[in-house]
Design an enzyme around this catalytic site. Sequence first.
Site, mmCIF file in Angstrom:
data_model
loop_
_atom_site.group_PDB
_atom_site.id
_atom_site.type_symbol
_atom_site.label_atom_id
_atom_site.label_comp_id
_atom_site.label_asym_id
_atom_site.label_seq_id
_atom_site.Cartn_x
_atom_site.Cartn_y
_atom_site.Cartn_z
ATOM 1 N N GLU A 119 3.828 0.544 -10.631
ATOM 2 C CA GLU A 119 5.232 0.453 -10.187
ATOM 3 C C GLU A 119 6.137 1.402 -10.992
ATOM 4 O O GLU A 119 7.276 1.072 -11.316
ATOM 5 C CB GLU A 119 5.735 -0.987 -10.239
ATOM 6 C CG GLU A 119 5.090 -1.859 -9.175
ATOM 7 C CD GLU A 119 5.732 -3.217 -9.048
ATOM 8 O OE1 GLU A 119 6.970 -3.293 -9.106
ATOM 9 O OE2 GLU A 119 4.979 -4.195 -8.884
ATOM 10 N N SER A 168 5.639 4.740 -17.444
ATOM 11 C CA SER A 168 6.705 4.801 -18.453
ATOM 12 C C SER A 168 7.410 6.151 -18.448
ATOM 13 O O SER A 168 8.643 6.217 -18.566
ATOM 14 C CB SER A 168 6.114 4.517 -19.840
ATOM 15 O OG SER A 168 5.705 3.169 -19.946
ATOM 16 N N ALA A 218 0.842 -1.206 0.000
ATOM 17 C CA ALA A 218 0.000 0.000 0.000
ATOM 18 C C ALA A 218 0.871 1.248 0.000
ATOM 19 O O ALA A 218 1.232 1.778 1.052
ATOM 20 C CB ALA A 218 -0.946 -0.017 1.194
ATOM 21 N N GLN A 245 -4.059 -7.157 -34.658
ATOM 22 C CA GLN A 245 -4.263 -6.791 -36.063
ATOM 23 C C GLN A 245 -4.235 -8.026 -36.953
ATOM 24 O O GLN A 245 -5.072 -8.182 -37.854
ATOM 25 C CB GLN A 245 -3.186 -5.791 -36.494
ATOM 26 C CG GLN A 245 -3.467 -5.120 -37.829
ATOM 27 C CD GLN A 245 -4.624 -4.127 -37.747
ATOM 28 O OE1 GLN A 245 -4.961 -3.668 -36.670
ATOM 29 N NE2 GLN A 245 -5.225 -3.830 -38.889
ATOM 30 N N ILE A 246 -3.288 -8.902 -36.725
ATOM 31 C CA ILE A 246 -3.152 -10.104 -37.551
ATOM 32 C C ILE A 246 -4.322 -11.061 -37.338
ATOM 33 O O ILE A 246 -4.751 -11.759 -38.260
ATOM 34 C CB ILE A 246 -1.800 -10.784 -37.270
ATOM 35 C CG1 ILE A 246 -0.659 -9.921 -37.849
ATOM 36 C CG2 ILE A 246 -1.738 -12.186 -37.862
ATOM 37 C CD1 ILE A 246 0.733 -10.363 -37.445
#
Length: 383
Positions: free
Chosen positions: A367, A370, A129, A340-341
């Site tokens: 965590e 970016s 926490a 997509q594929i």
Amino acid sequence: MADKTYLDWPFFEDRHRELAAKLDDWAAANIKGINHEDVDAACRDLVARLASGDWLRHAAVDPDDAGSKLDVRSLCLIRETLARYDGLADFSFAMQGLGSGAISLFGTNDQKDNWLPKVRSGKAIAAFALTEPQSGSDVANIALEAKRDGDDFVLNGEKTWISNGGIADFYCVFARTGEAPGAKGLSAFIVPANVSGFEIAERLHTIAPHPLARLKFTDCRIQASALMGKGGDGFKIAMSVLDVFRSTVAAAALGFARRALDETITRVQERELFGAPLFDLQMVQGHVADMALDIDASALLVYRAAWLKDSGAARVSREAAMAKLYSTDHAQTVIDKAVQIHGGDGVRSGHIVESLYREIRALRIYEGASDVQKIIIARQTLA
């Protein structure tokens, strides 16, 4: 079949290769039939399964085992493997480690003896926490107060986005004790879930369901013996725990990406377009090549950071930040290509690729988002 050749890299010892092979076999037999509709029940079930397989001993080390310590390469291999099979399986293992990591690293002998066997056996679910409504990545801005009152501390404030919130049996809580301004005035405590003055204020729901909650502390009284380390050690404890477990987030992303590539390889070999396998299209081959490259680059960064930490490096903040940033961002790219594929199947509810698409997004936030990892990397590089 996921690529295993990376296990021959010099980052690993034979015990790591044996661990990976054993876990893969165990997961194939035991991580199936998980009902994700009730995430609380699913996580409790998975913790019990992981305990019965003796995997949680890697997350909460036994202090009576001479030389035992948190082995980051083992943690990463376990998270990578479990993530390939099931996102909640990875989550359940990871939170037993992260939630008890402060005890493993900084707990007293009594604290370790009381809680770590329960974590290893699955009899206690752990939670970490740290985050608050106004202090996510800015840990030094924590506002939850813990005031000394005789032999007790009294906690008042909130935490939010707490994983295992609502099902945890105890929380490692970081609060302001006021020894100094900012980061130097924080301390870490073990707070049992059944203590008076503690409540689950709100359950939080996300695109990839996990047990998450906002916690409220109202004159929550805990014994002074719940303090880990010394007063004012909270920031150091939090950063030390994250230094161990941040690389494992990258490993989980790597596991998700490997599963996406495996599903894609099967798809392009079996699916026909214009009278030939989908893989015959050069554009598809280019996508597969990009996916394979991103996965290998991620693995190199993940296991470099883990190896450095296991080799005795005091801090691996830069290396762990690089691993987390690259692996989570590029796993998102790999999985997007897989969607997509797969075409319409890629966005069909319940398809594995669709679930991976939802699972990966949060890893770029928790965590250390970016953008925060970029700040860490830049500051370490300039230093």
